[in-house]
Design a protein around this motif. Sequence first.
Motif, PDB file in Angstrom:
ATOM      1  N   GLU A 191       1.085  -1.267   0.074  1.00  0.00           N
ATOM      2  CA  GLU A 191       0.022  -0.047  -0.015  1.00  0.00           C
ATOM      3  C   GLU A 191       0.794   1.202   0.021  1.00  0.00           C
ATOM      4  O   GLU A 191       0.570   2.412  -0.796  1.00  0.00           O
ATOM      5  N   VAL A 192       1.940   1.345   0.815  1.00  0.00           N
ATOM      6  CA  VAL A 192       2.837   2.503   0.886  1.00  0.00           C
ATOM      7  C   VAL A 192       3.681   2.697  -0.421  1.00  0.00           C
ATOM      8  O   VAL A 192       3.652   3.804  -0.896  1.00  0.00           O
ATOM      9  N   PHE A 193       3.905   1.607  -1.110  1.00  0.00           N
ATOM     10  CA  PHE A 193       4.693   1.980  -2.267  1.00  0.00           C
ATOM     11  C   PHE A 193       3.934   1.723  -3.599  1.00  0.00           C
ATOM     12  O   PHE A 193       4.339   1.922  -4.653  1.00  0.00           O
ATOM     13  N   ARG A 194       2.628   1.204  -3.398  1.00  0.00           N
ATOM     14  CA  ARG A 194       1.714   1.368  -4.380  1.00  0.00           C
ATOM     15  C   ARG A 194       2.257   0.344  -5.573  1.00  0.00           C
ATOM     16  O   ARG A 194       2.065   0.741  -6.917  1.00  0.00           O
ATOM     17  N   SER A 195       2.843  -0.841  -5.019  1.00  0.00           N
ATOM     18  CA  SER A 195       3.715  -1.593  -6.043  1.00  0.00           C
ATOM     19  C   SER A 195       3.273  -3.111  -5.590  1.00  0.00           C
ATOM     20  O   SER A 195       3.921  -3.119  -4.327  1.00  0.00           O
ATOM     21  N   PRO A 196       3.218  -4.131  -6.273  1.00  0.00           N
ATOM     22  CA  PRO A 196       3.474  -5.444  -5.853  1.00  0.00           C
ATOM     23  C   PRO A 196       4.997  -5.870  -6.048  1.00  0.00           C
ATOM     24  O   PRO A 196       5.237  -7.199  -5.877  1.00  0.00           O
ATOM     25  N   ALA A 197       5.835  -5.257  -6.591  1.00  0.00           N
ATOM     26  CA  ALA A 197       6.982  -5.646  -6.859  1.00  0.00           C
ATOM     27  C   ALA A 197       7.836  -6.126  -5.516  1.00  0.00           C
ATOM     28  O   ALA A 197       7.317  -5.459  -4.426  1.00  0.00           O
ATOM     29  N   PRO A 198       8.653  -7.003  -5.446  1.00  0.00           N
ATOM     30  CA  PRO A 198       9.556  -7.529  -4.267  1.00  0.00           C
ATOM     31  C   PRO A 198       9.998  -6.294  -3.718  1.00  0.00           C
ATOM     32  O   PRO A 198      10.448  -5.137  -4.520  1.00  0.00           O
ATOM     33  N   VAL A 199      10.531  -6.229  -2.595  1.00  0.00           N
ATOM     34  CA  VAL A 199      11.073  -5.317  -1.721  1.00  0.00           C
ATOM     35  C   VAL A 199      12.597  -5.534  -1.368  1.00  0.00           C
ATOM     36  O   VAL A 199      12.835  -6.872  -1.070  1.00  0.00           O
ATOM     37  N   LEU A 200      13.455  -4.378  -1.649  1.00  0.00           N
ATOM     38  CA  LEU A 200      14.851  -4.496  -0.943  1.00  0.00           C
ATOM     39  C   LEU A 200      14.739  -4.169   0.358  1.00  0.00           C
ATOM     40  O   LEU A 200      14.133  -3.046   0.679  1.00  0.00           O
ATOM     41  N   ALA A 201      14.958  -5.261   1.360  1.00  0.00           N
ATOM     42  CA  ALA A 201      15.119  -4.996   2.732  1.00  0.00           C
ATOM     43  C   ALA A 201      16.769  -4.876   3.223  1.00  0.00           C
ATOM     44  O   ALA A 201      17.417  -5.897   3.037  1.00  0.00           O
ATOM     45  N   VAL A 202      17.055  -3.842   3.859  1.00  0.00           N
ATOM     46  CA  VAL A 202      18.368  -3.640   4.247  1.00  0.00           C
ATOM     47  C   VAL A 202      18.337  -3.552   5.679  1.00  0.00           C
ATOM     48  O   VAL A 202      17.387  -2.879   6.474  1.00  0.00           O
ATOM     49  N   GLU A 203      19.156  -4.460   6.409  1.00  0.00           N
ATOM     50  CA  GLU A 203      19.261  -4.414   8.044  1.00  0.00           C
ATOM     51  C   GLU A 203      20.563  -4.100   8.103  1.00  0.00           C
ATOM     52  O   GLU A 203      21.542  -4.769   7.902  1.00  0.00           O
ATOM     53  N   ARG A 204      20.792  -2.818   8.757  1.00  0.00           N
ATOM     54  CA  ARG A 204      22.027  -2.182   9.052  1.00  0.00           C
ATOM     55  C   ARG A 204      22.391  -2.160  10.704  1.00  0.00           C
ATOM     56  O   ARG A 204      21.535  -1.794  11.444  1.00  0.00           O
ATOM     57  N   THR A 205      23.732  -2.492  10.959  1.00  0.00           N
ATOM     58  CA  THR A 205      24.212  -2.208  12.450  1.00  0.00           C
ATOM     59  C   THR A 205      25.503  -1.619  12.434  1.00  0.00           C
ATOM     60  O   THR A 205      26.193  -1.864  11.429  1.00  0.00           O
ATOM     61  N   SER A 206      25.627  -0.704  13.163  1.00  0.00           N
ATOM     62  CA  SER A 206      26.970   0.282  13.290  1.00  0.00           C
ATOM     63  C   SER A 206      27.546  -0.108  14.653  1.00  0.00           C
ATOM     64  O   SER A 206      26.821  -0.205  15.750  1.00  0.00           O
ATOM     65  N   MET A 207      28.673  -0.353  14.851  1.00  0.00           N
ATOM     66  CA  MET A 207      29.326  -0.475  16.212  1.00  0.00           C
ATOM     67  C   MET A 207      30.398   0.711  16.408  1.00  0.00           C
ATOM     68  O   MET A 207      31.036   1.352  15.398  1.00  0.00           O
ATOM     69  N   ASP A 208      30.850   0.860  17.466  1.00  0.00           N
ATOM     70  CA  ASP A 208      31.933   1.645  17.958  1.00  0.00           C
ATOM     71  C   ASP A 208      33.264   0.762  17.996  1.00  0.00           C
ATOM     72  O   ASP A 208      33.149  -0.457  17.735  1.00  0.00           O
ATOM     73  N   VAL A 209      34.436   1.380  18.572  1.00  0.00           N
ATOM     74  CA  VAL A 209      35.565   0.575  18.428  1.00  0.00           C
ATOM     75  C   VAL A 209      35.361  -0.415  19.536  1.00  0.00           C
ATOM     76  O   VAL A 209      36.474  -1.375  19.353  1.00  0.00           O
ATOM     77  N   THR A 210      34.640  -0.379  20.433  1.00  0.00           N
ATOM     78  CA  THR A 210      34.615  -1.573  21.284  1.00  0.00           C
ATOM     79  C   THR A 210      33.705  -2.741  21.144  1.00  0.00           C
ATOM     80  O   THR A 210      33.552  -3.897  21.466  1.00  0.00           O
ATOM     81  N   GLY A 211      32.995  -2.685  19.961  1.00  0.00           N
ATOM     82  CA  GLY A 211      32.042  -3.599  19.328  1.00  0.00           C
ATOM     83  C   GLY A 211      30.572  -3.520  19.852  1.00  0.00           C
ATOM     84  O   GLY A 211      29.805  -4.084  19.463  1.00  0.00           O
ATOM     85  N   GLN A 212      30.315  -2.265  20.605  1.00  0.00           N
ATOM     86  CA  GLN A 212      29.067  -2.311  21.021  1.00  0.00           C
ATOM     87  C   GLN A 212      28.245  -1.468  19.694  1.00  0.00           C
ATOM     88  O   GLN A 212      28.761  -0.649  19.166  1.00  0.00           O
ATOM     89  N   VAL A 213      27.054  -2.077  19.727  1.00  0.00           N
ATOM     90  CA  VAL A 213      26.094  -1.572  18.716  1.00  0.00           C
ATOM     91  C   VAL A 213      25.733  -0.313  19.356  1.00  0.00           C
ATOM     92  O   VAL A 213      24.973  -0.232  20.023  1.00  0.00           O
ATOM     93  N   VAL A 214      25.891   0.689  18.438  1.00  0.00           N
ATOM     94  CA  VAL A 214      25.372   1.987  18.524  1.00  0.00           C
ATOM     95  C   VAL A 214      24.117   2.370  17.811  1.00  0.00           C
ATOM     96  O   VAL A 214      23.708   3.515  17.979  1.00  0.00           O
ATOM     97  N   GLU A 215      23.995   1.706  16.650  1.00  0.00           N
ATOM     98  CA  GLU A 215      22.750   2.234  15.791  1.00  0.00           C
ATOM     99  C   GLU A 215      22.365   1.213  14.991  1.00  0.00           C
ATOM    100  O   GLU A 215      23.167  -0.159  14.564  1.00  0.00           O
TER     101      GLU A 215
END
Length: 243
Positions: A191-215
């Motif tokens: 409904e949002v994209f008004r299209s039946p086309a497949p969706v590209l889904a990106v899962e992103r994680t960002s870490m600091d120098v200690t390896g902690q996920v900050v985003e």
Amino acid sequence: MAGRYQTIAEDLRQLIAAGNWRAGEKLPPETELASLYRASLPTLRGALDLLQAEGLVEKFQGRGNFVRRPGDRTVYDSARHTSDRPPTPGSALRVSVEVRRVKASGDVATLLQVRAGSLLTEQEYVSIAGASVRSVARLYVPLKVAKLGRPEGALSPWGDNVRELLTAAGVHVASTVERVTSRLPSAEEREVFRSPAPVLAVERTSMDVTGQVVEGAFLFLPGDRAEAVFTTRKRVEELEQAG
């Protein structure tokens, strides 16, 4: 054997290729096309859905179906994260953002490696070109990492403004991992994209120098209007050591 809707789609495809309707031009009303092909509206719409998924046709609610302009795609480029290439907003896109405090649900908690129910800042970016939604990006930062407010200035469709806010809060991203998958859209995404086309889904994680996920972020792009480009760079000293 091809279904009736596939036969209609092939005929429409050939008419578009032959120039009967130019890029950006509106197709005849669905009722008129259904009558022309002596087909039901659901069958005719199945043909148009197929052409939408191929990127040949774009449907606008209340306006009708239009031949898509060639090359009309939004590019998700990983190189924007490099220090010598600061993030820039898409020049043809209008980007809006909503900022709110939320509690980590199961999938978000897993992404951020925090307990379910932990307090987070959520920033949701929606980019639009013309009347078409091109991307939805939801970014999450734990309050224990930084308390972020609303970003200022030009907005990135991918939510890269969060990087600037983290840096200003003294939090520096050392590495980022992005996982891209393709899948059929949910009912909400269709409904949002008004299209039946497949969706590209990106899962992103960002870490600091200690390896902690900050985003952590979830990005969704309609596959018929987007492409992803990933660039790999090596440091000069690494190249010298390699000879």
